[in-house]
Write an enzyme that holds these catalytic residues in place. Structure first.
Site, PDB file in Angstrom:
ATOM      1  N   ASN A   1      70.493  -4.645  60.513  1.00 28.12           N
ATOM      2  CA  ASN A   1      70.191  -5.401  61.716  1.00 28.12           C
ATOM      3  C   ASN A   1      69.087  -6.422  61.432  1.00 28.12           C
ATOM      4  OD1 ASN A   1      69.013  -2.474  62.100  1.00 28.12           O
ATOM      5  ND2 ASN A   1      67.719  -3.681  63.464  1.00 28.12           N
ATOM      6  N   ASP A   2      67.999  -6.422  62.158  1.00 25.80           N
ATOM      7  CA  ASP A   2      67.052  -7.539  62.182  1.00 25.80           C
ATOM      8  C   ASP A   2      66.645  -8.071  60.806  1.00 25.80           C
ATOM      9  OD1 ASP A   2      67.142  -6.303  64.625  1.00 25.80           O
ATOM     10  OD2 ASP A   2      64.985  -6.205  64.919  1.00 25.80           O
ATOM     11  N   PRO A   3      66.680  -9.403  60.615  1.00 27.98           N
ATOM     12  CA  PRO A   3      66.006  -9.993  59.454  1.00 27.98           C
ATOM     13  C   PRO A   3      64.499  -9.836  59.637  1.00 27.98           C
ATOM     14  CG  PRO A   3      66.751 -11.726  60.933  1.00 27.98           C
ATOM     15  CD  PRO A   3      67.277 -10.434  61.488  1.00 27.98           C
TER      16      PRO A   3
END
Length: 588
Positions: free
Chosen positions: A64-66
């Site tokens: 998920n999130d960078p």
């Protein structure tokens, strides 16, 4: 491994280039749902259908999130939330990849993972800052107990002479920041890149919520170790719910160059971006940062809330930007989650991609950001086809042949001689979101000026396709341009758990001066990433065709409006970069 570390950066670039030459020919949930029984289910068999060819994703498992993107000593670093053990959310670590060109990536061992009392239950999102003396530091959210109590920690490289910064240390003086009694300690996360004020104090912002008011907390520090909460909030907005992954940075009033977060010069605006946990969309405003009051105020032209501007009107969340001093630009990554079910993700053995990194800058109007794929992406372009001055009358379409439609980059300009046939904009739509209007006025609903656009990932007989299109409305004394990316017809599978919306956003252009609209679509098997009007409006769709896969995918340009449309089109097949090159010791 050691010989690479001791080699020059030029040698690394040459090595990557060699690999590139050899291999290049060849429903959105509101917050992460936890599935304890599935989060450690091993991805033994990984299905290749729908895996992307040139978008960033690891060989298997959930991402998920960078996190913490940065440029350091000639190398780009991308960290990201990753589950090493399965393809649903859980067991999260900071995975780590490096590149010299933002396209070809080397996979390293995870940089940060739960191992200390201050992050025993989770190492969540954060940012990177380059401190004076060219010293990188990461700030991230640690979870300290089963109640999801959140604190802010830091990590530093173990060896600054390592060109890849493989090993990271989490000192024992963590956590640096703990929530006080005025803060919801379970909604207290995702510190921003720090910026240095003229008073010599560093500042960061952290996302949170208080009684359904989204808030960006502000902390300051003289030495980066002892942090004090600023009395004022950096900013807040009523009835927006929890703010995640805030991003705060200056932008020049003129030109496309980027700025370091600590820039203190003139002729700038500031941008505050937040990811809304409730809607799973990203919103931003353009405004003014008062350095004396330590408060940010959106301009009157920026709506502050759910009706405001989005970075992307589709499957796009938790973006993070950074300043790239090598090319004087600001670059942003975003996470494109899957739209299929958890069971689908377990079966296929992977979930989530990162969108193509985008350069961003302030539009000359000063009202909004402009986004465009980084120039390095063009190196993947191969076979090219071109259409010039081709006219499409109502109901006509033309197939774009000579490229690989399942893995392509398409740039097209649509022009029309007159706006007289533009449909009236129904006043009852004023309170609707753009995607709702796209649902009402789809690609098959004939209009005046539009709908016209591309039919991407289409089967030969159009049993399934994903249209990306425009239509023009007459609204009072101006024209209103709608851009849509419709996944509702993207697959024949009748899966009720699959999220197949008709995404949409309005495009701020003056058609009276220039009766043209441009569209660029990056098509990559299960993602269509589109940029309208040179990047003023962006929409990312995740789709899973059943017929239009691999060589059975087709691409068409179409017009379903009564006004004849002229198109100028360029399209390229896209080669595969070396996405997950490793040194043979990666846990992936």
């Amino acid at each position: 491994m050691e010989y690479l570390k001791k080699s020059s950066l030029w040698a690394l670039q040459a090595f990557l280039l060699c690999f590139f030459i050899v291999f290049s020919n060849n429903g959105v949930n509101a917050s992460h749902k936890v599935f304890p029984e599935l989060q450690s289910t091993s991805s033994i068999d990984v299905e290749n259908v729908h895996r992307t060819g040139y978008h960033f994703q690891p060989p298997k498992n959930w991402i998920n999130d960078p996190n913490g993107p940065m440029y350091y000593n000639g190398v780009y670093h991308l960290f990201y939330q990753y589950n090493p053990y399965g393809s649903v959310w859980g067991n999260i670590v900071w995975a780590h990849s490096v590149s010299t060109d933002l396209i070809n990536w080397i996979t390293l061992e995870p940089a940060i993972y739960p191992s200390k009392v201050f992050d025993k239950y989770g190492t969540w999102s954060g940012s990177a800052t380059i401190l004076p003396g060219n010293k990188p530091i990461i700030l991230y959210t640690g979870i300290v107990d089963s109640k999801k109590t959140q604190v802010q920690n830091y990590a530093i490289p173990a060896n600054l002479s390592d060109p890849f910064l493989e090993k990271w240390i989490k000192p024992d003086n963590n956590p640096l920041i703990v929530a006080d009694v005025t803060i919801n300690k379970t909604q207290f996360r995702d510190p921003t890149t720090a910026w240095l004020g003229q008073d010599g104090y560093w500042r960061i912002s952290i996302g949170s919520v208080w009684e359904n008011k989204g808030i960006a907390l502000l902390y300051k520090s003289k030495d980066f170790m002892k942090w004090t909460k600023v009395k004022n909030l950096l900013h807040s907005a009523d009835n927006t719910g929890n703010w995640e992954c805030p991003d705060f940075y200056p932008v020049l009033l003129h030109g496309t160059n980027g700025l370091d977060a600590s820039y203190n010069g003139k002729n700038v605006k500031h941008v505050l971006k937040v990811s809304l946990d409730v809607t799973r969309f990203e919103y931003y405003t353009v405004g003014t940062y008062d350095t004396k009051k330590d408060m940010y105020s959106p301009d009157k032209t920026s709506v502050d809330g759910w009706k405001g501007m989005r970075l992307d009107y589709g499957n796009y969340y938790a973006s993070k930007s950074f300043y790239d001093p090598s090319k004087n630009r600001r670059i942003m990554w975003g996470w494109a989650n899957e739209s299929d079910s958890v069971d689908d993700d377990v079966r296929k053995g992977w979930a989530g991609i990162q969108t193509i990194p985008r350069k961003l800058w302030l539009d000359p109007s000063g009202k909004q950001l402009v986004q465009w794929p980084v120039e390095e992406l063009d190196t993947l372009r191969e076979q090219k086809v071109q259409l010039k001055n081709h006219k499409l009358k109502k109901g006509e379409k033309i197939e774009v042949k000579g490229i690989t439609p399942a893995q392509a980059d398409v740039e097209v300009t649509f022009s029309f001689p007159s706006l007289d046939k533009a449909e009236p904009f129904d006043p009852s739509w004023t309170d609707l979101y753009a995607q709702d209007v796209c649902g009402i006025k789809g690609s098959t609903v004939h209009g005046g000026v539009g709908p016209f656009g591309l039919l991407t990932l289409a089967s030969e007989n159009l049993e399934e396709y994903t249209p990306v299109f425009f239509r023009v409305f007459k609204a009072q004394n101006k024209y209103k341009v709608l851009m849509c990316s419709d996944a509702s017809r993207s697959t024949l599978e009748n899966d009720k758990t699959m999220y197949k919306p008709s995404f949409g956003g309005y495009v701020d252009v003056d058609l009276a001066k220039n009766k043209k609209l441009s569209l660029r679509s990056l098509i990559d098997h299960s993602v269509v990433e589109s940029f309208g009007a040179g990047g003023k409006t962006c929409i990312t769709s995740r789709v899973y065709p059943t017929l239009a896969i691999y060589d059975n995918a087709h691409l068409f340009a179409f017009n379903n409006g009564t006004e004849t449309i002229k198109i100028e089109l360029k399209a390229w097949s896209m080669s595969k970069p070396k996405m997950n090159w490793s040194f043979g010791h990666s846990s992936y």
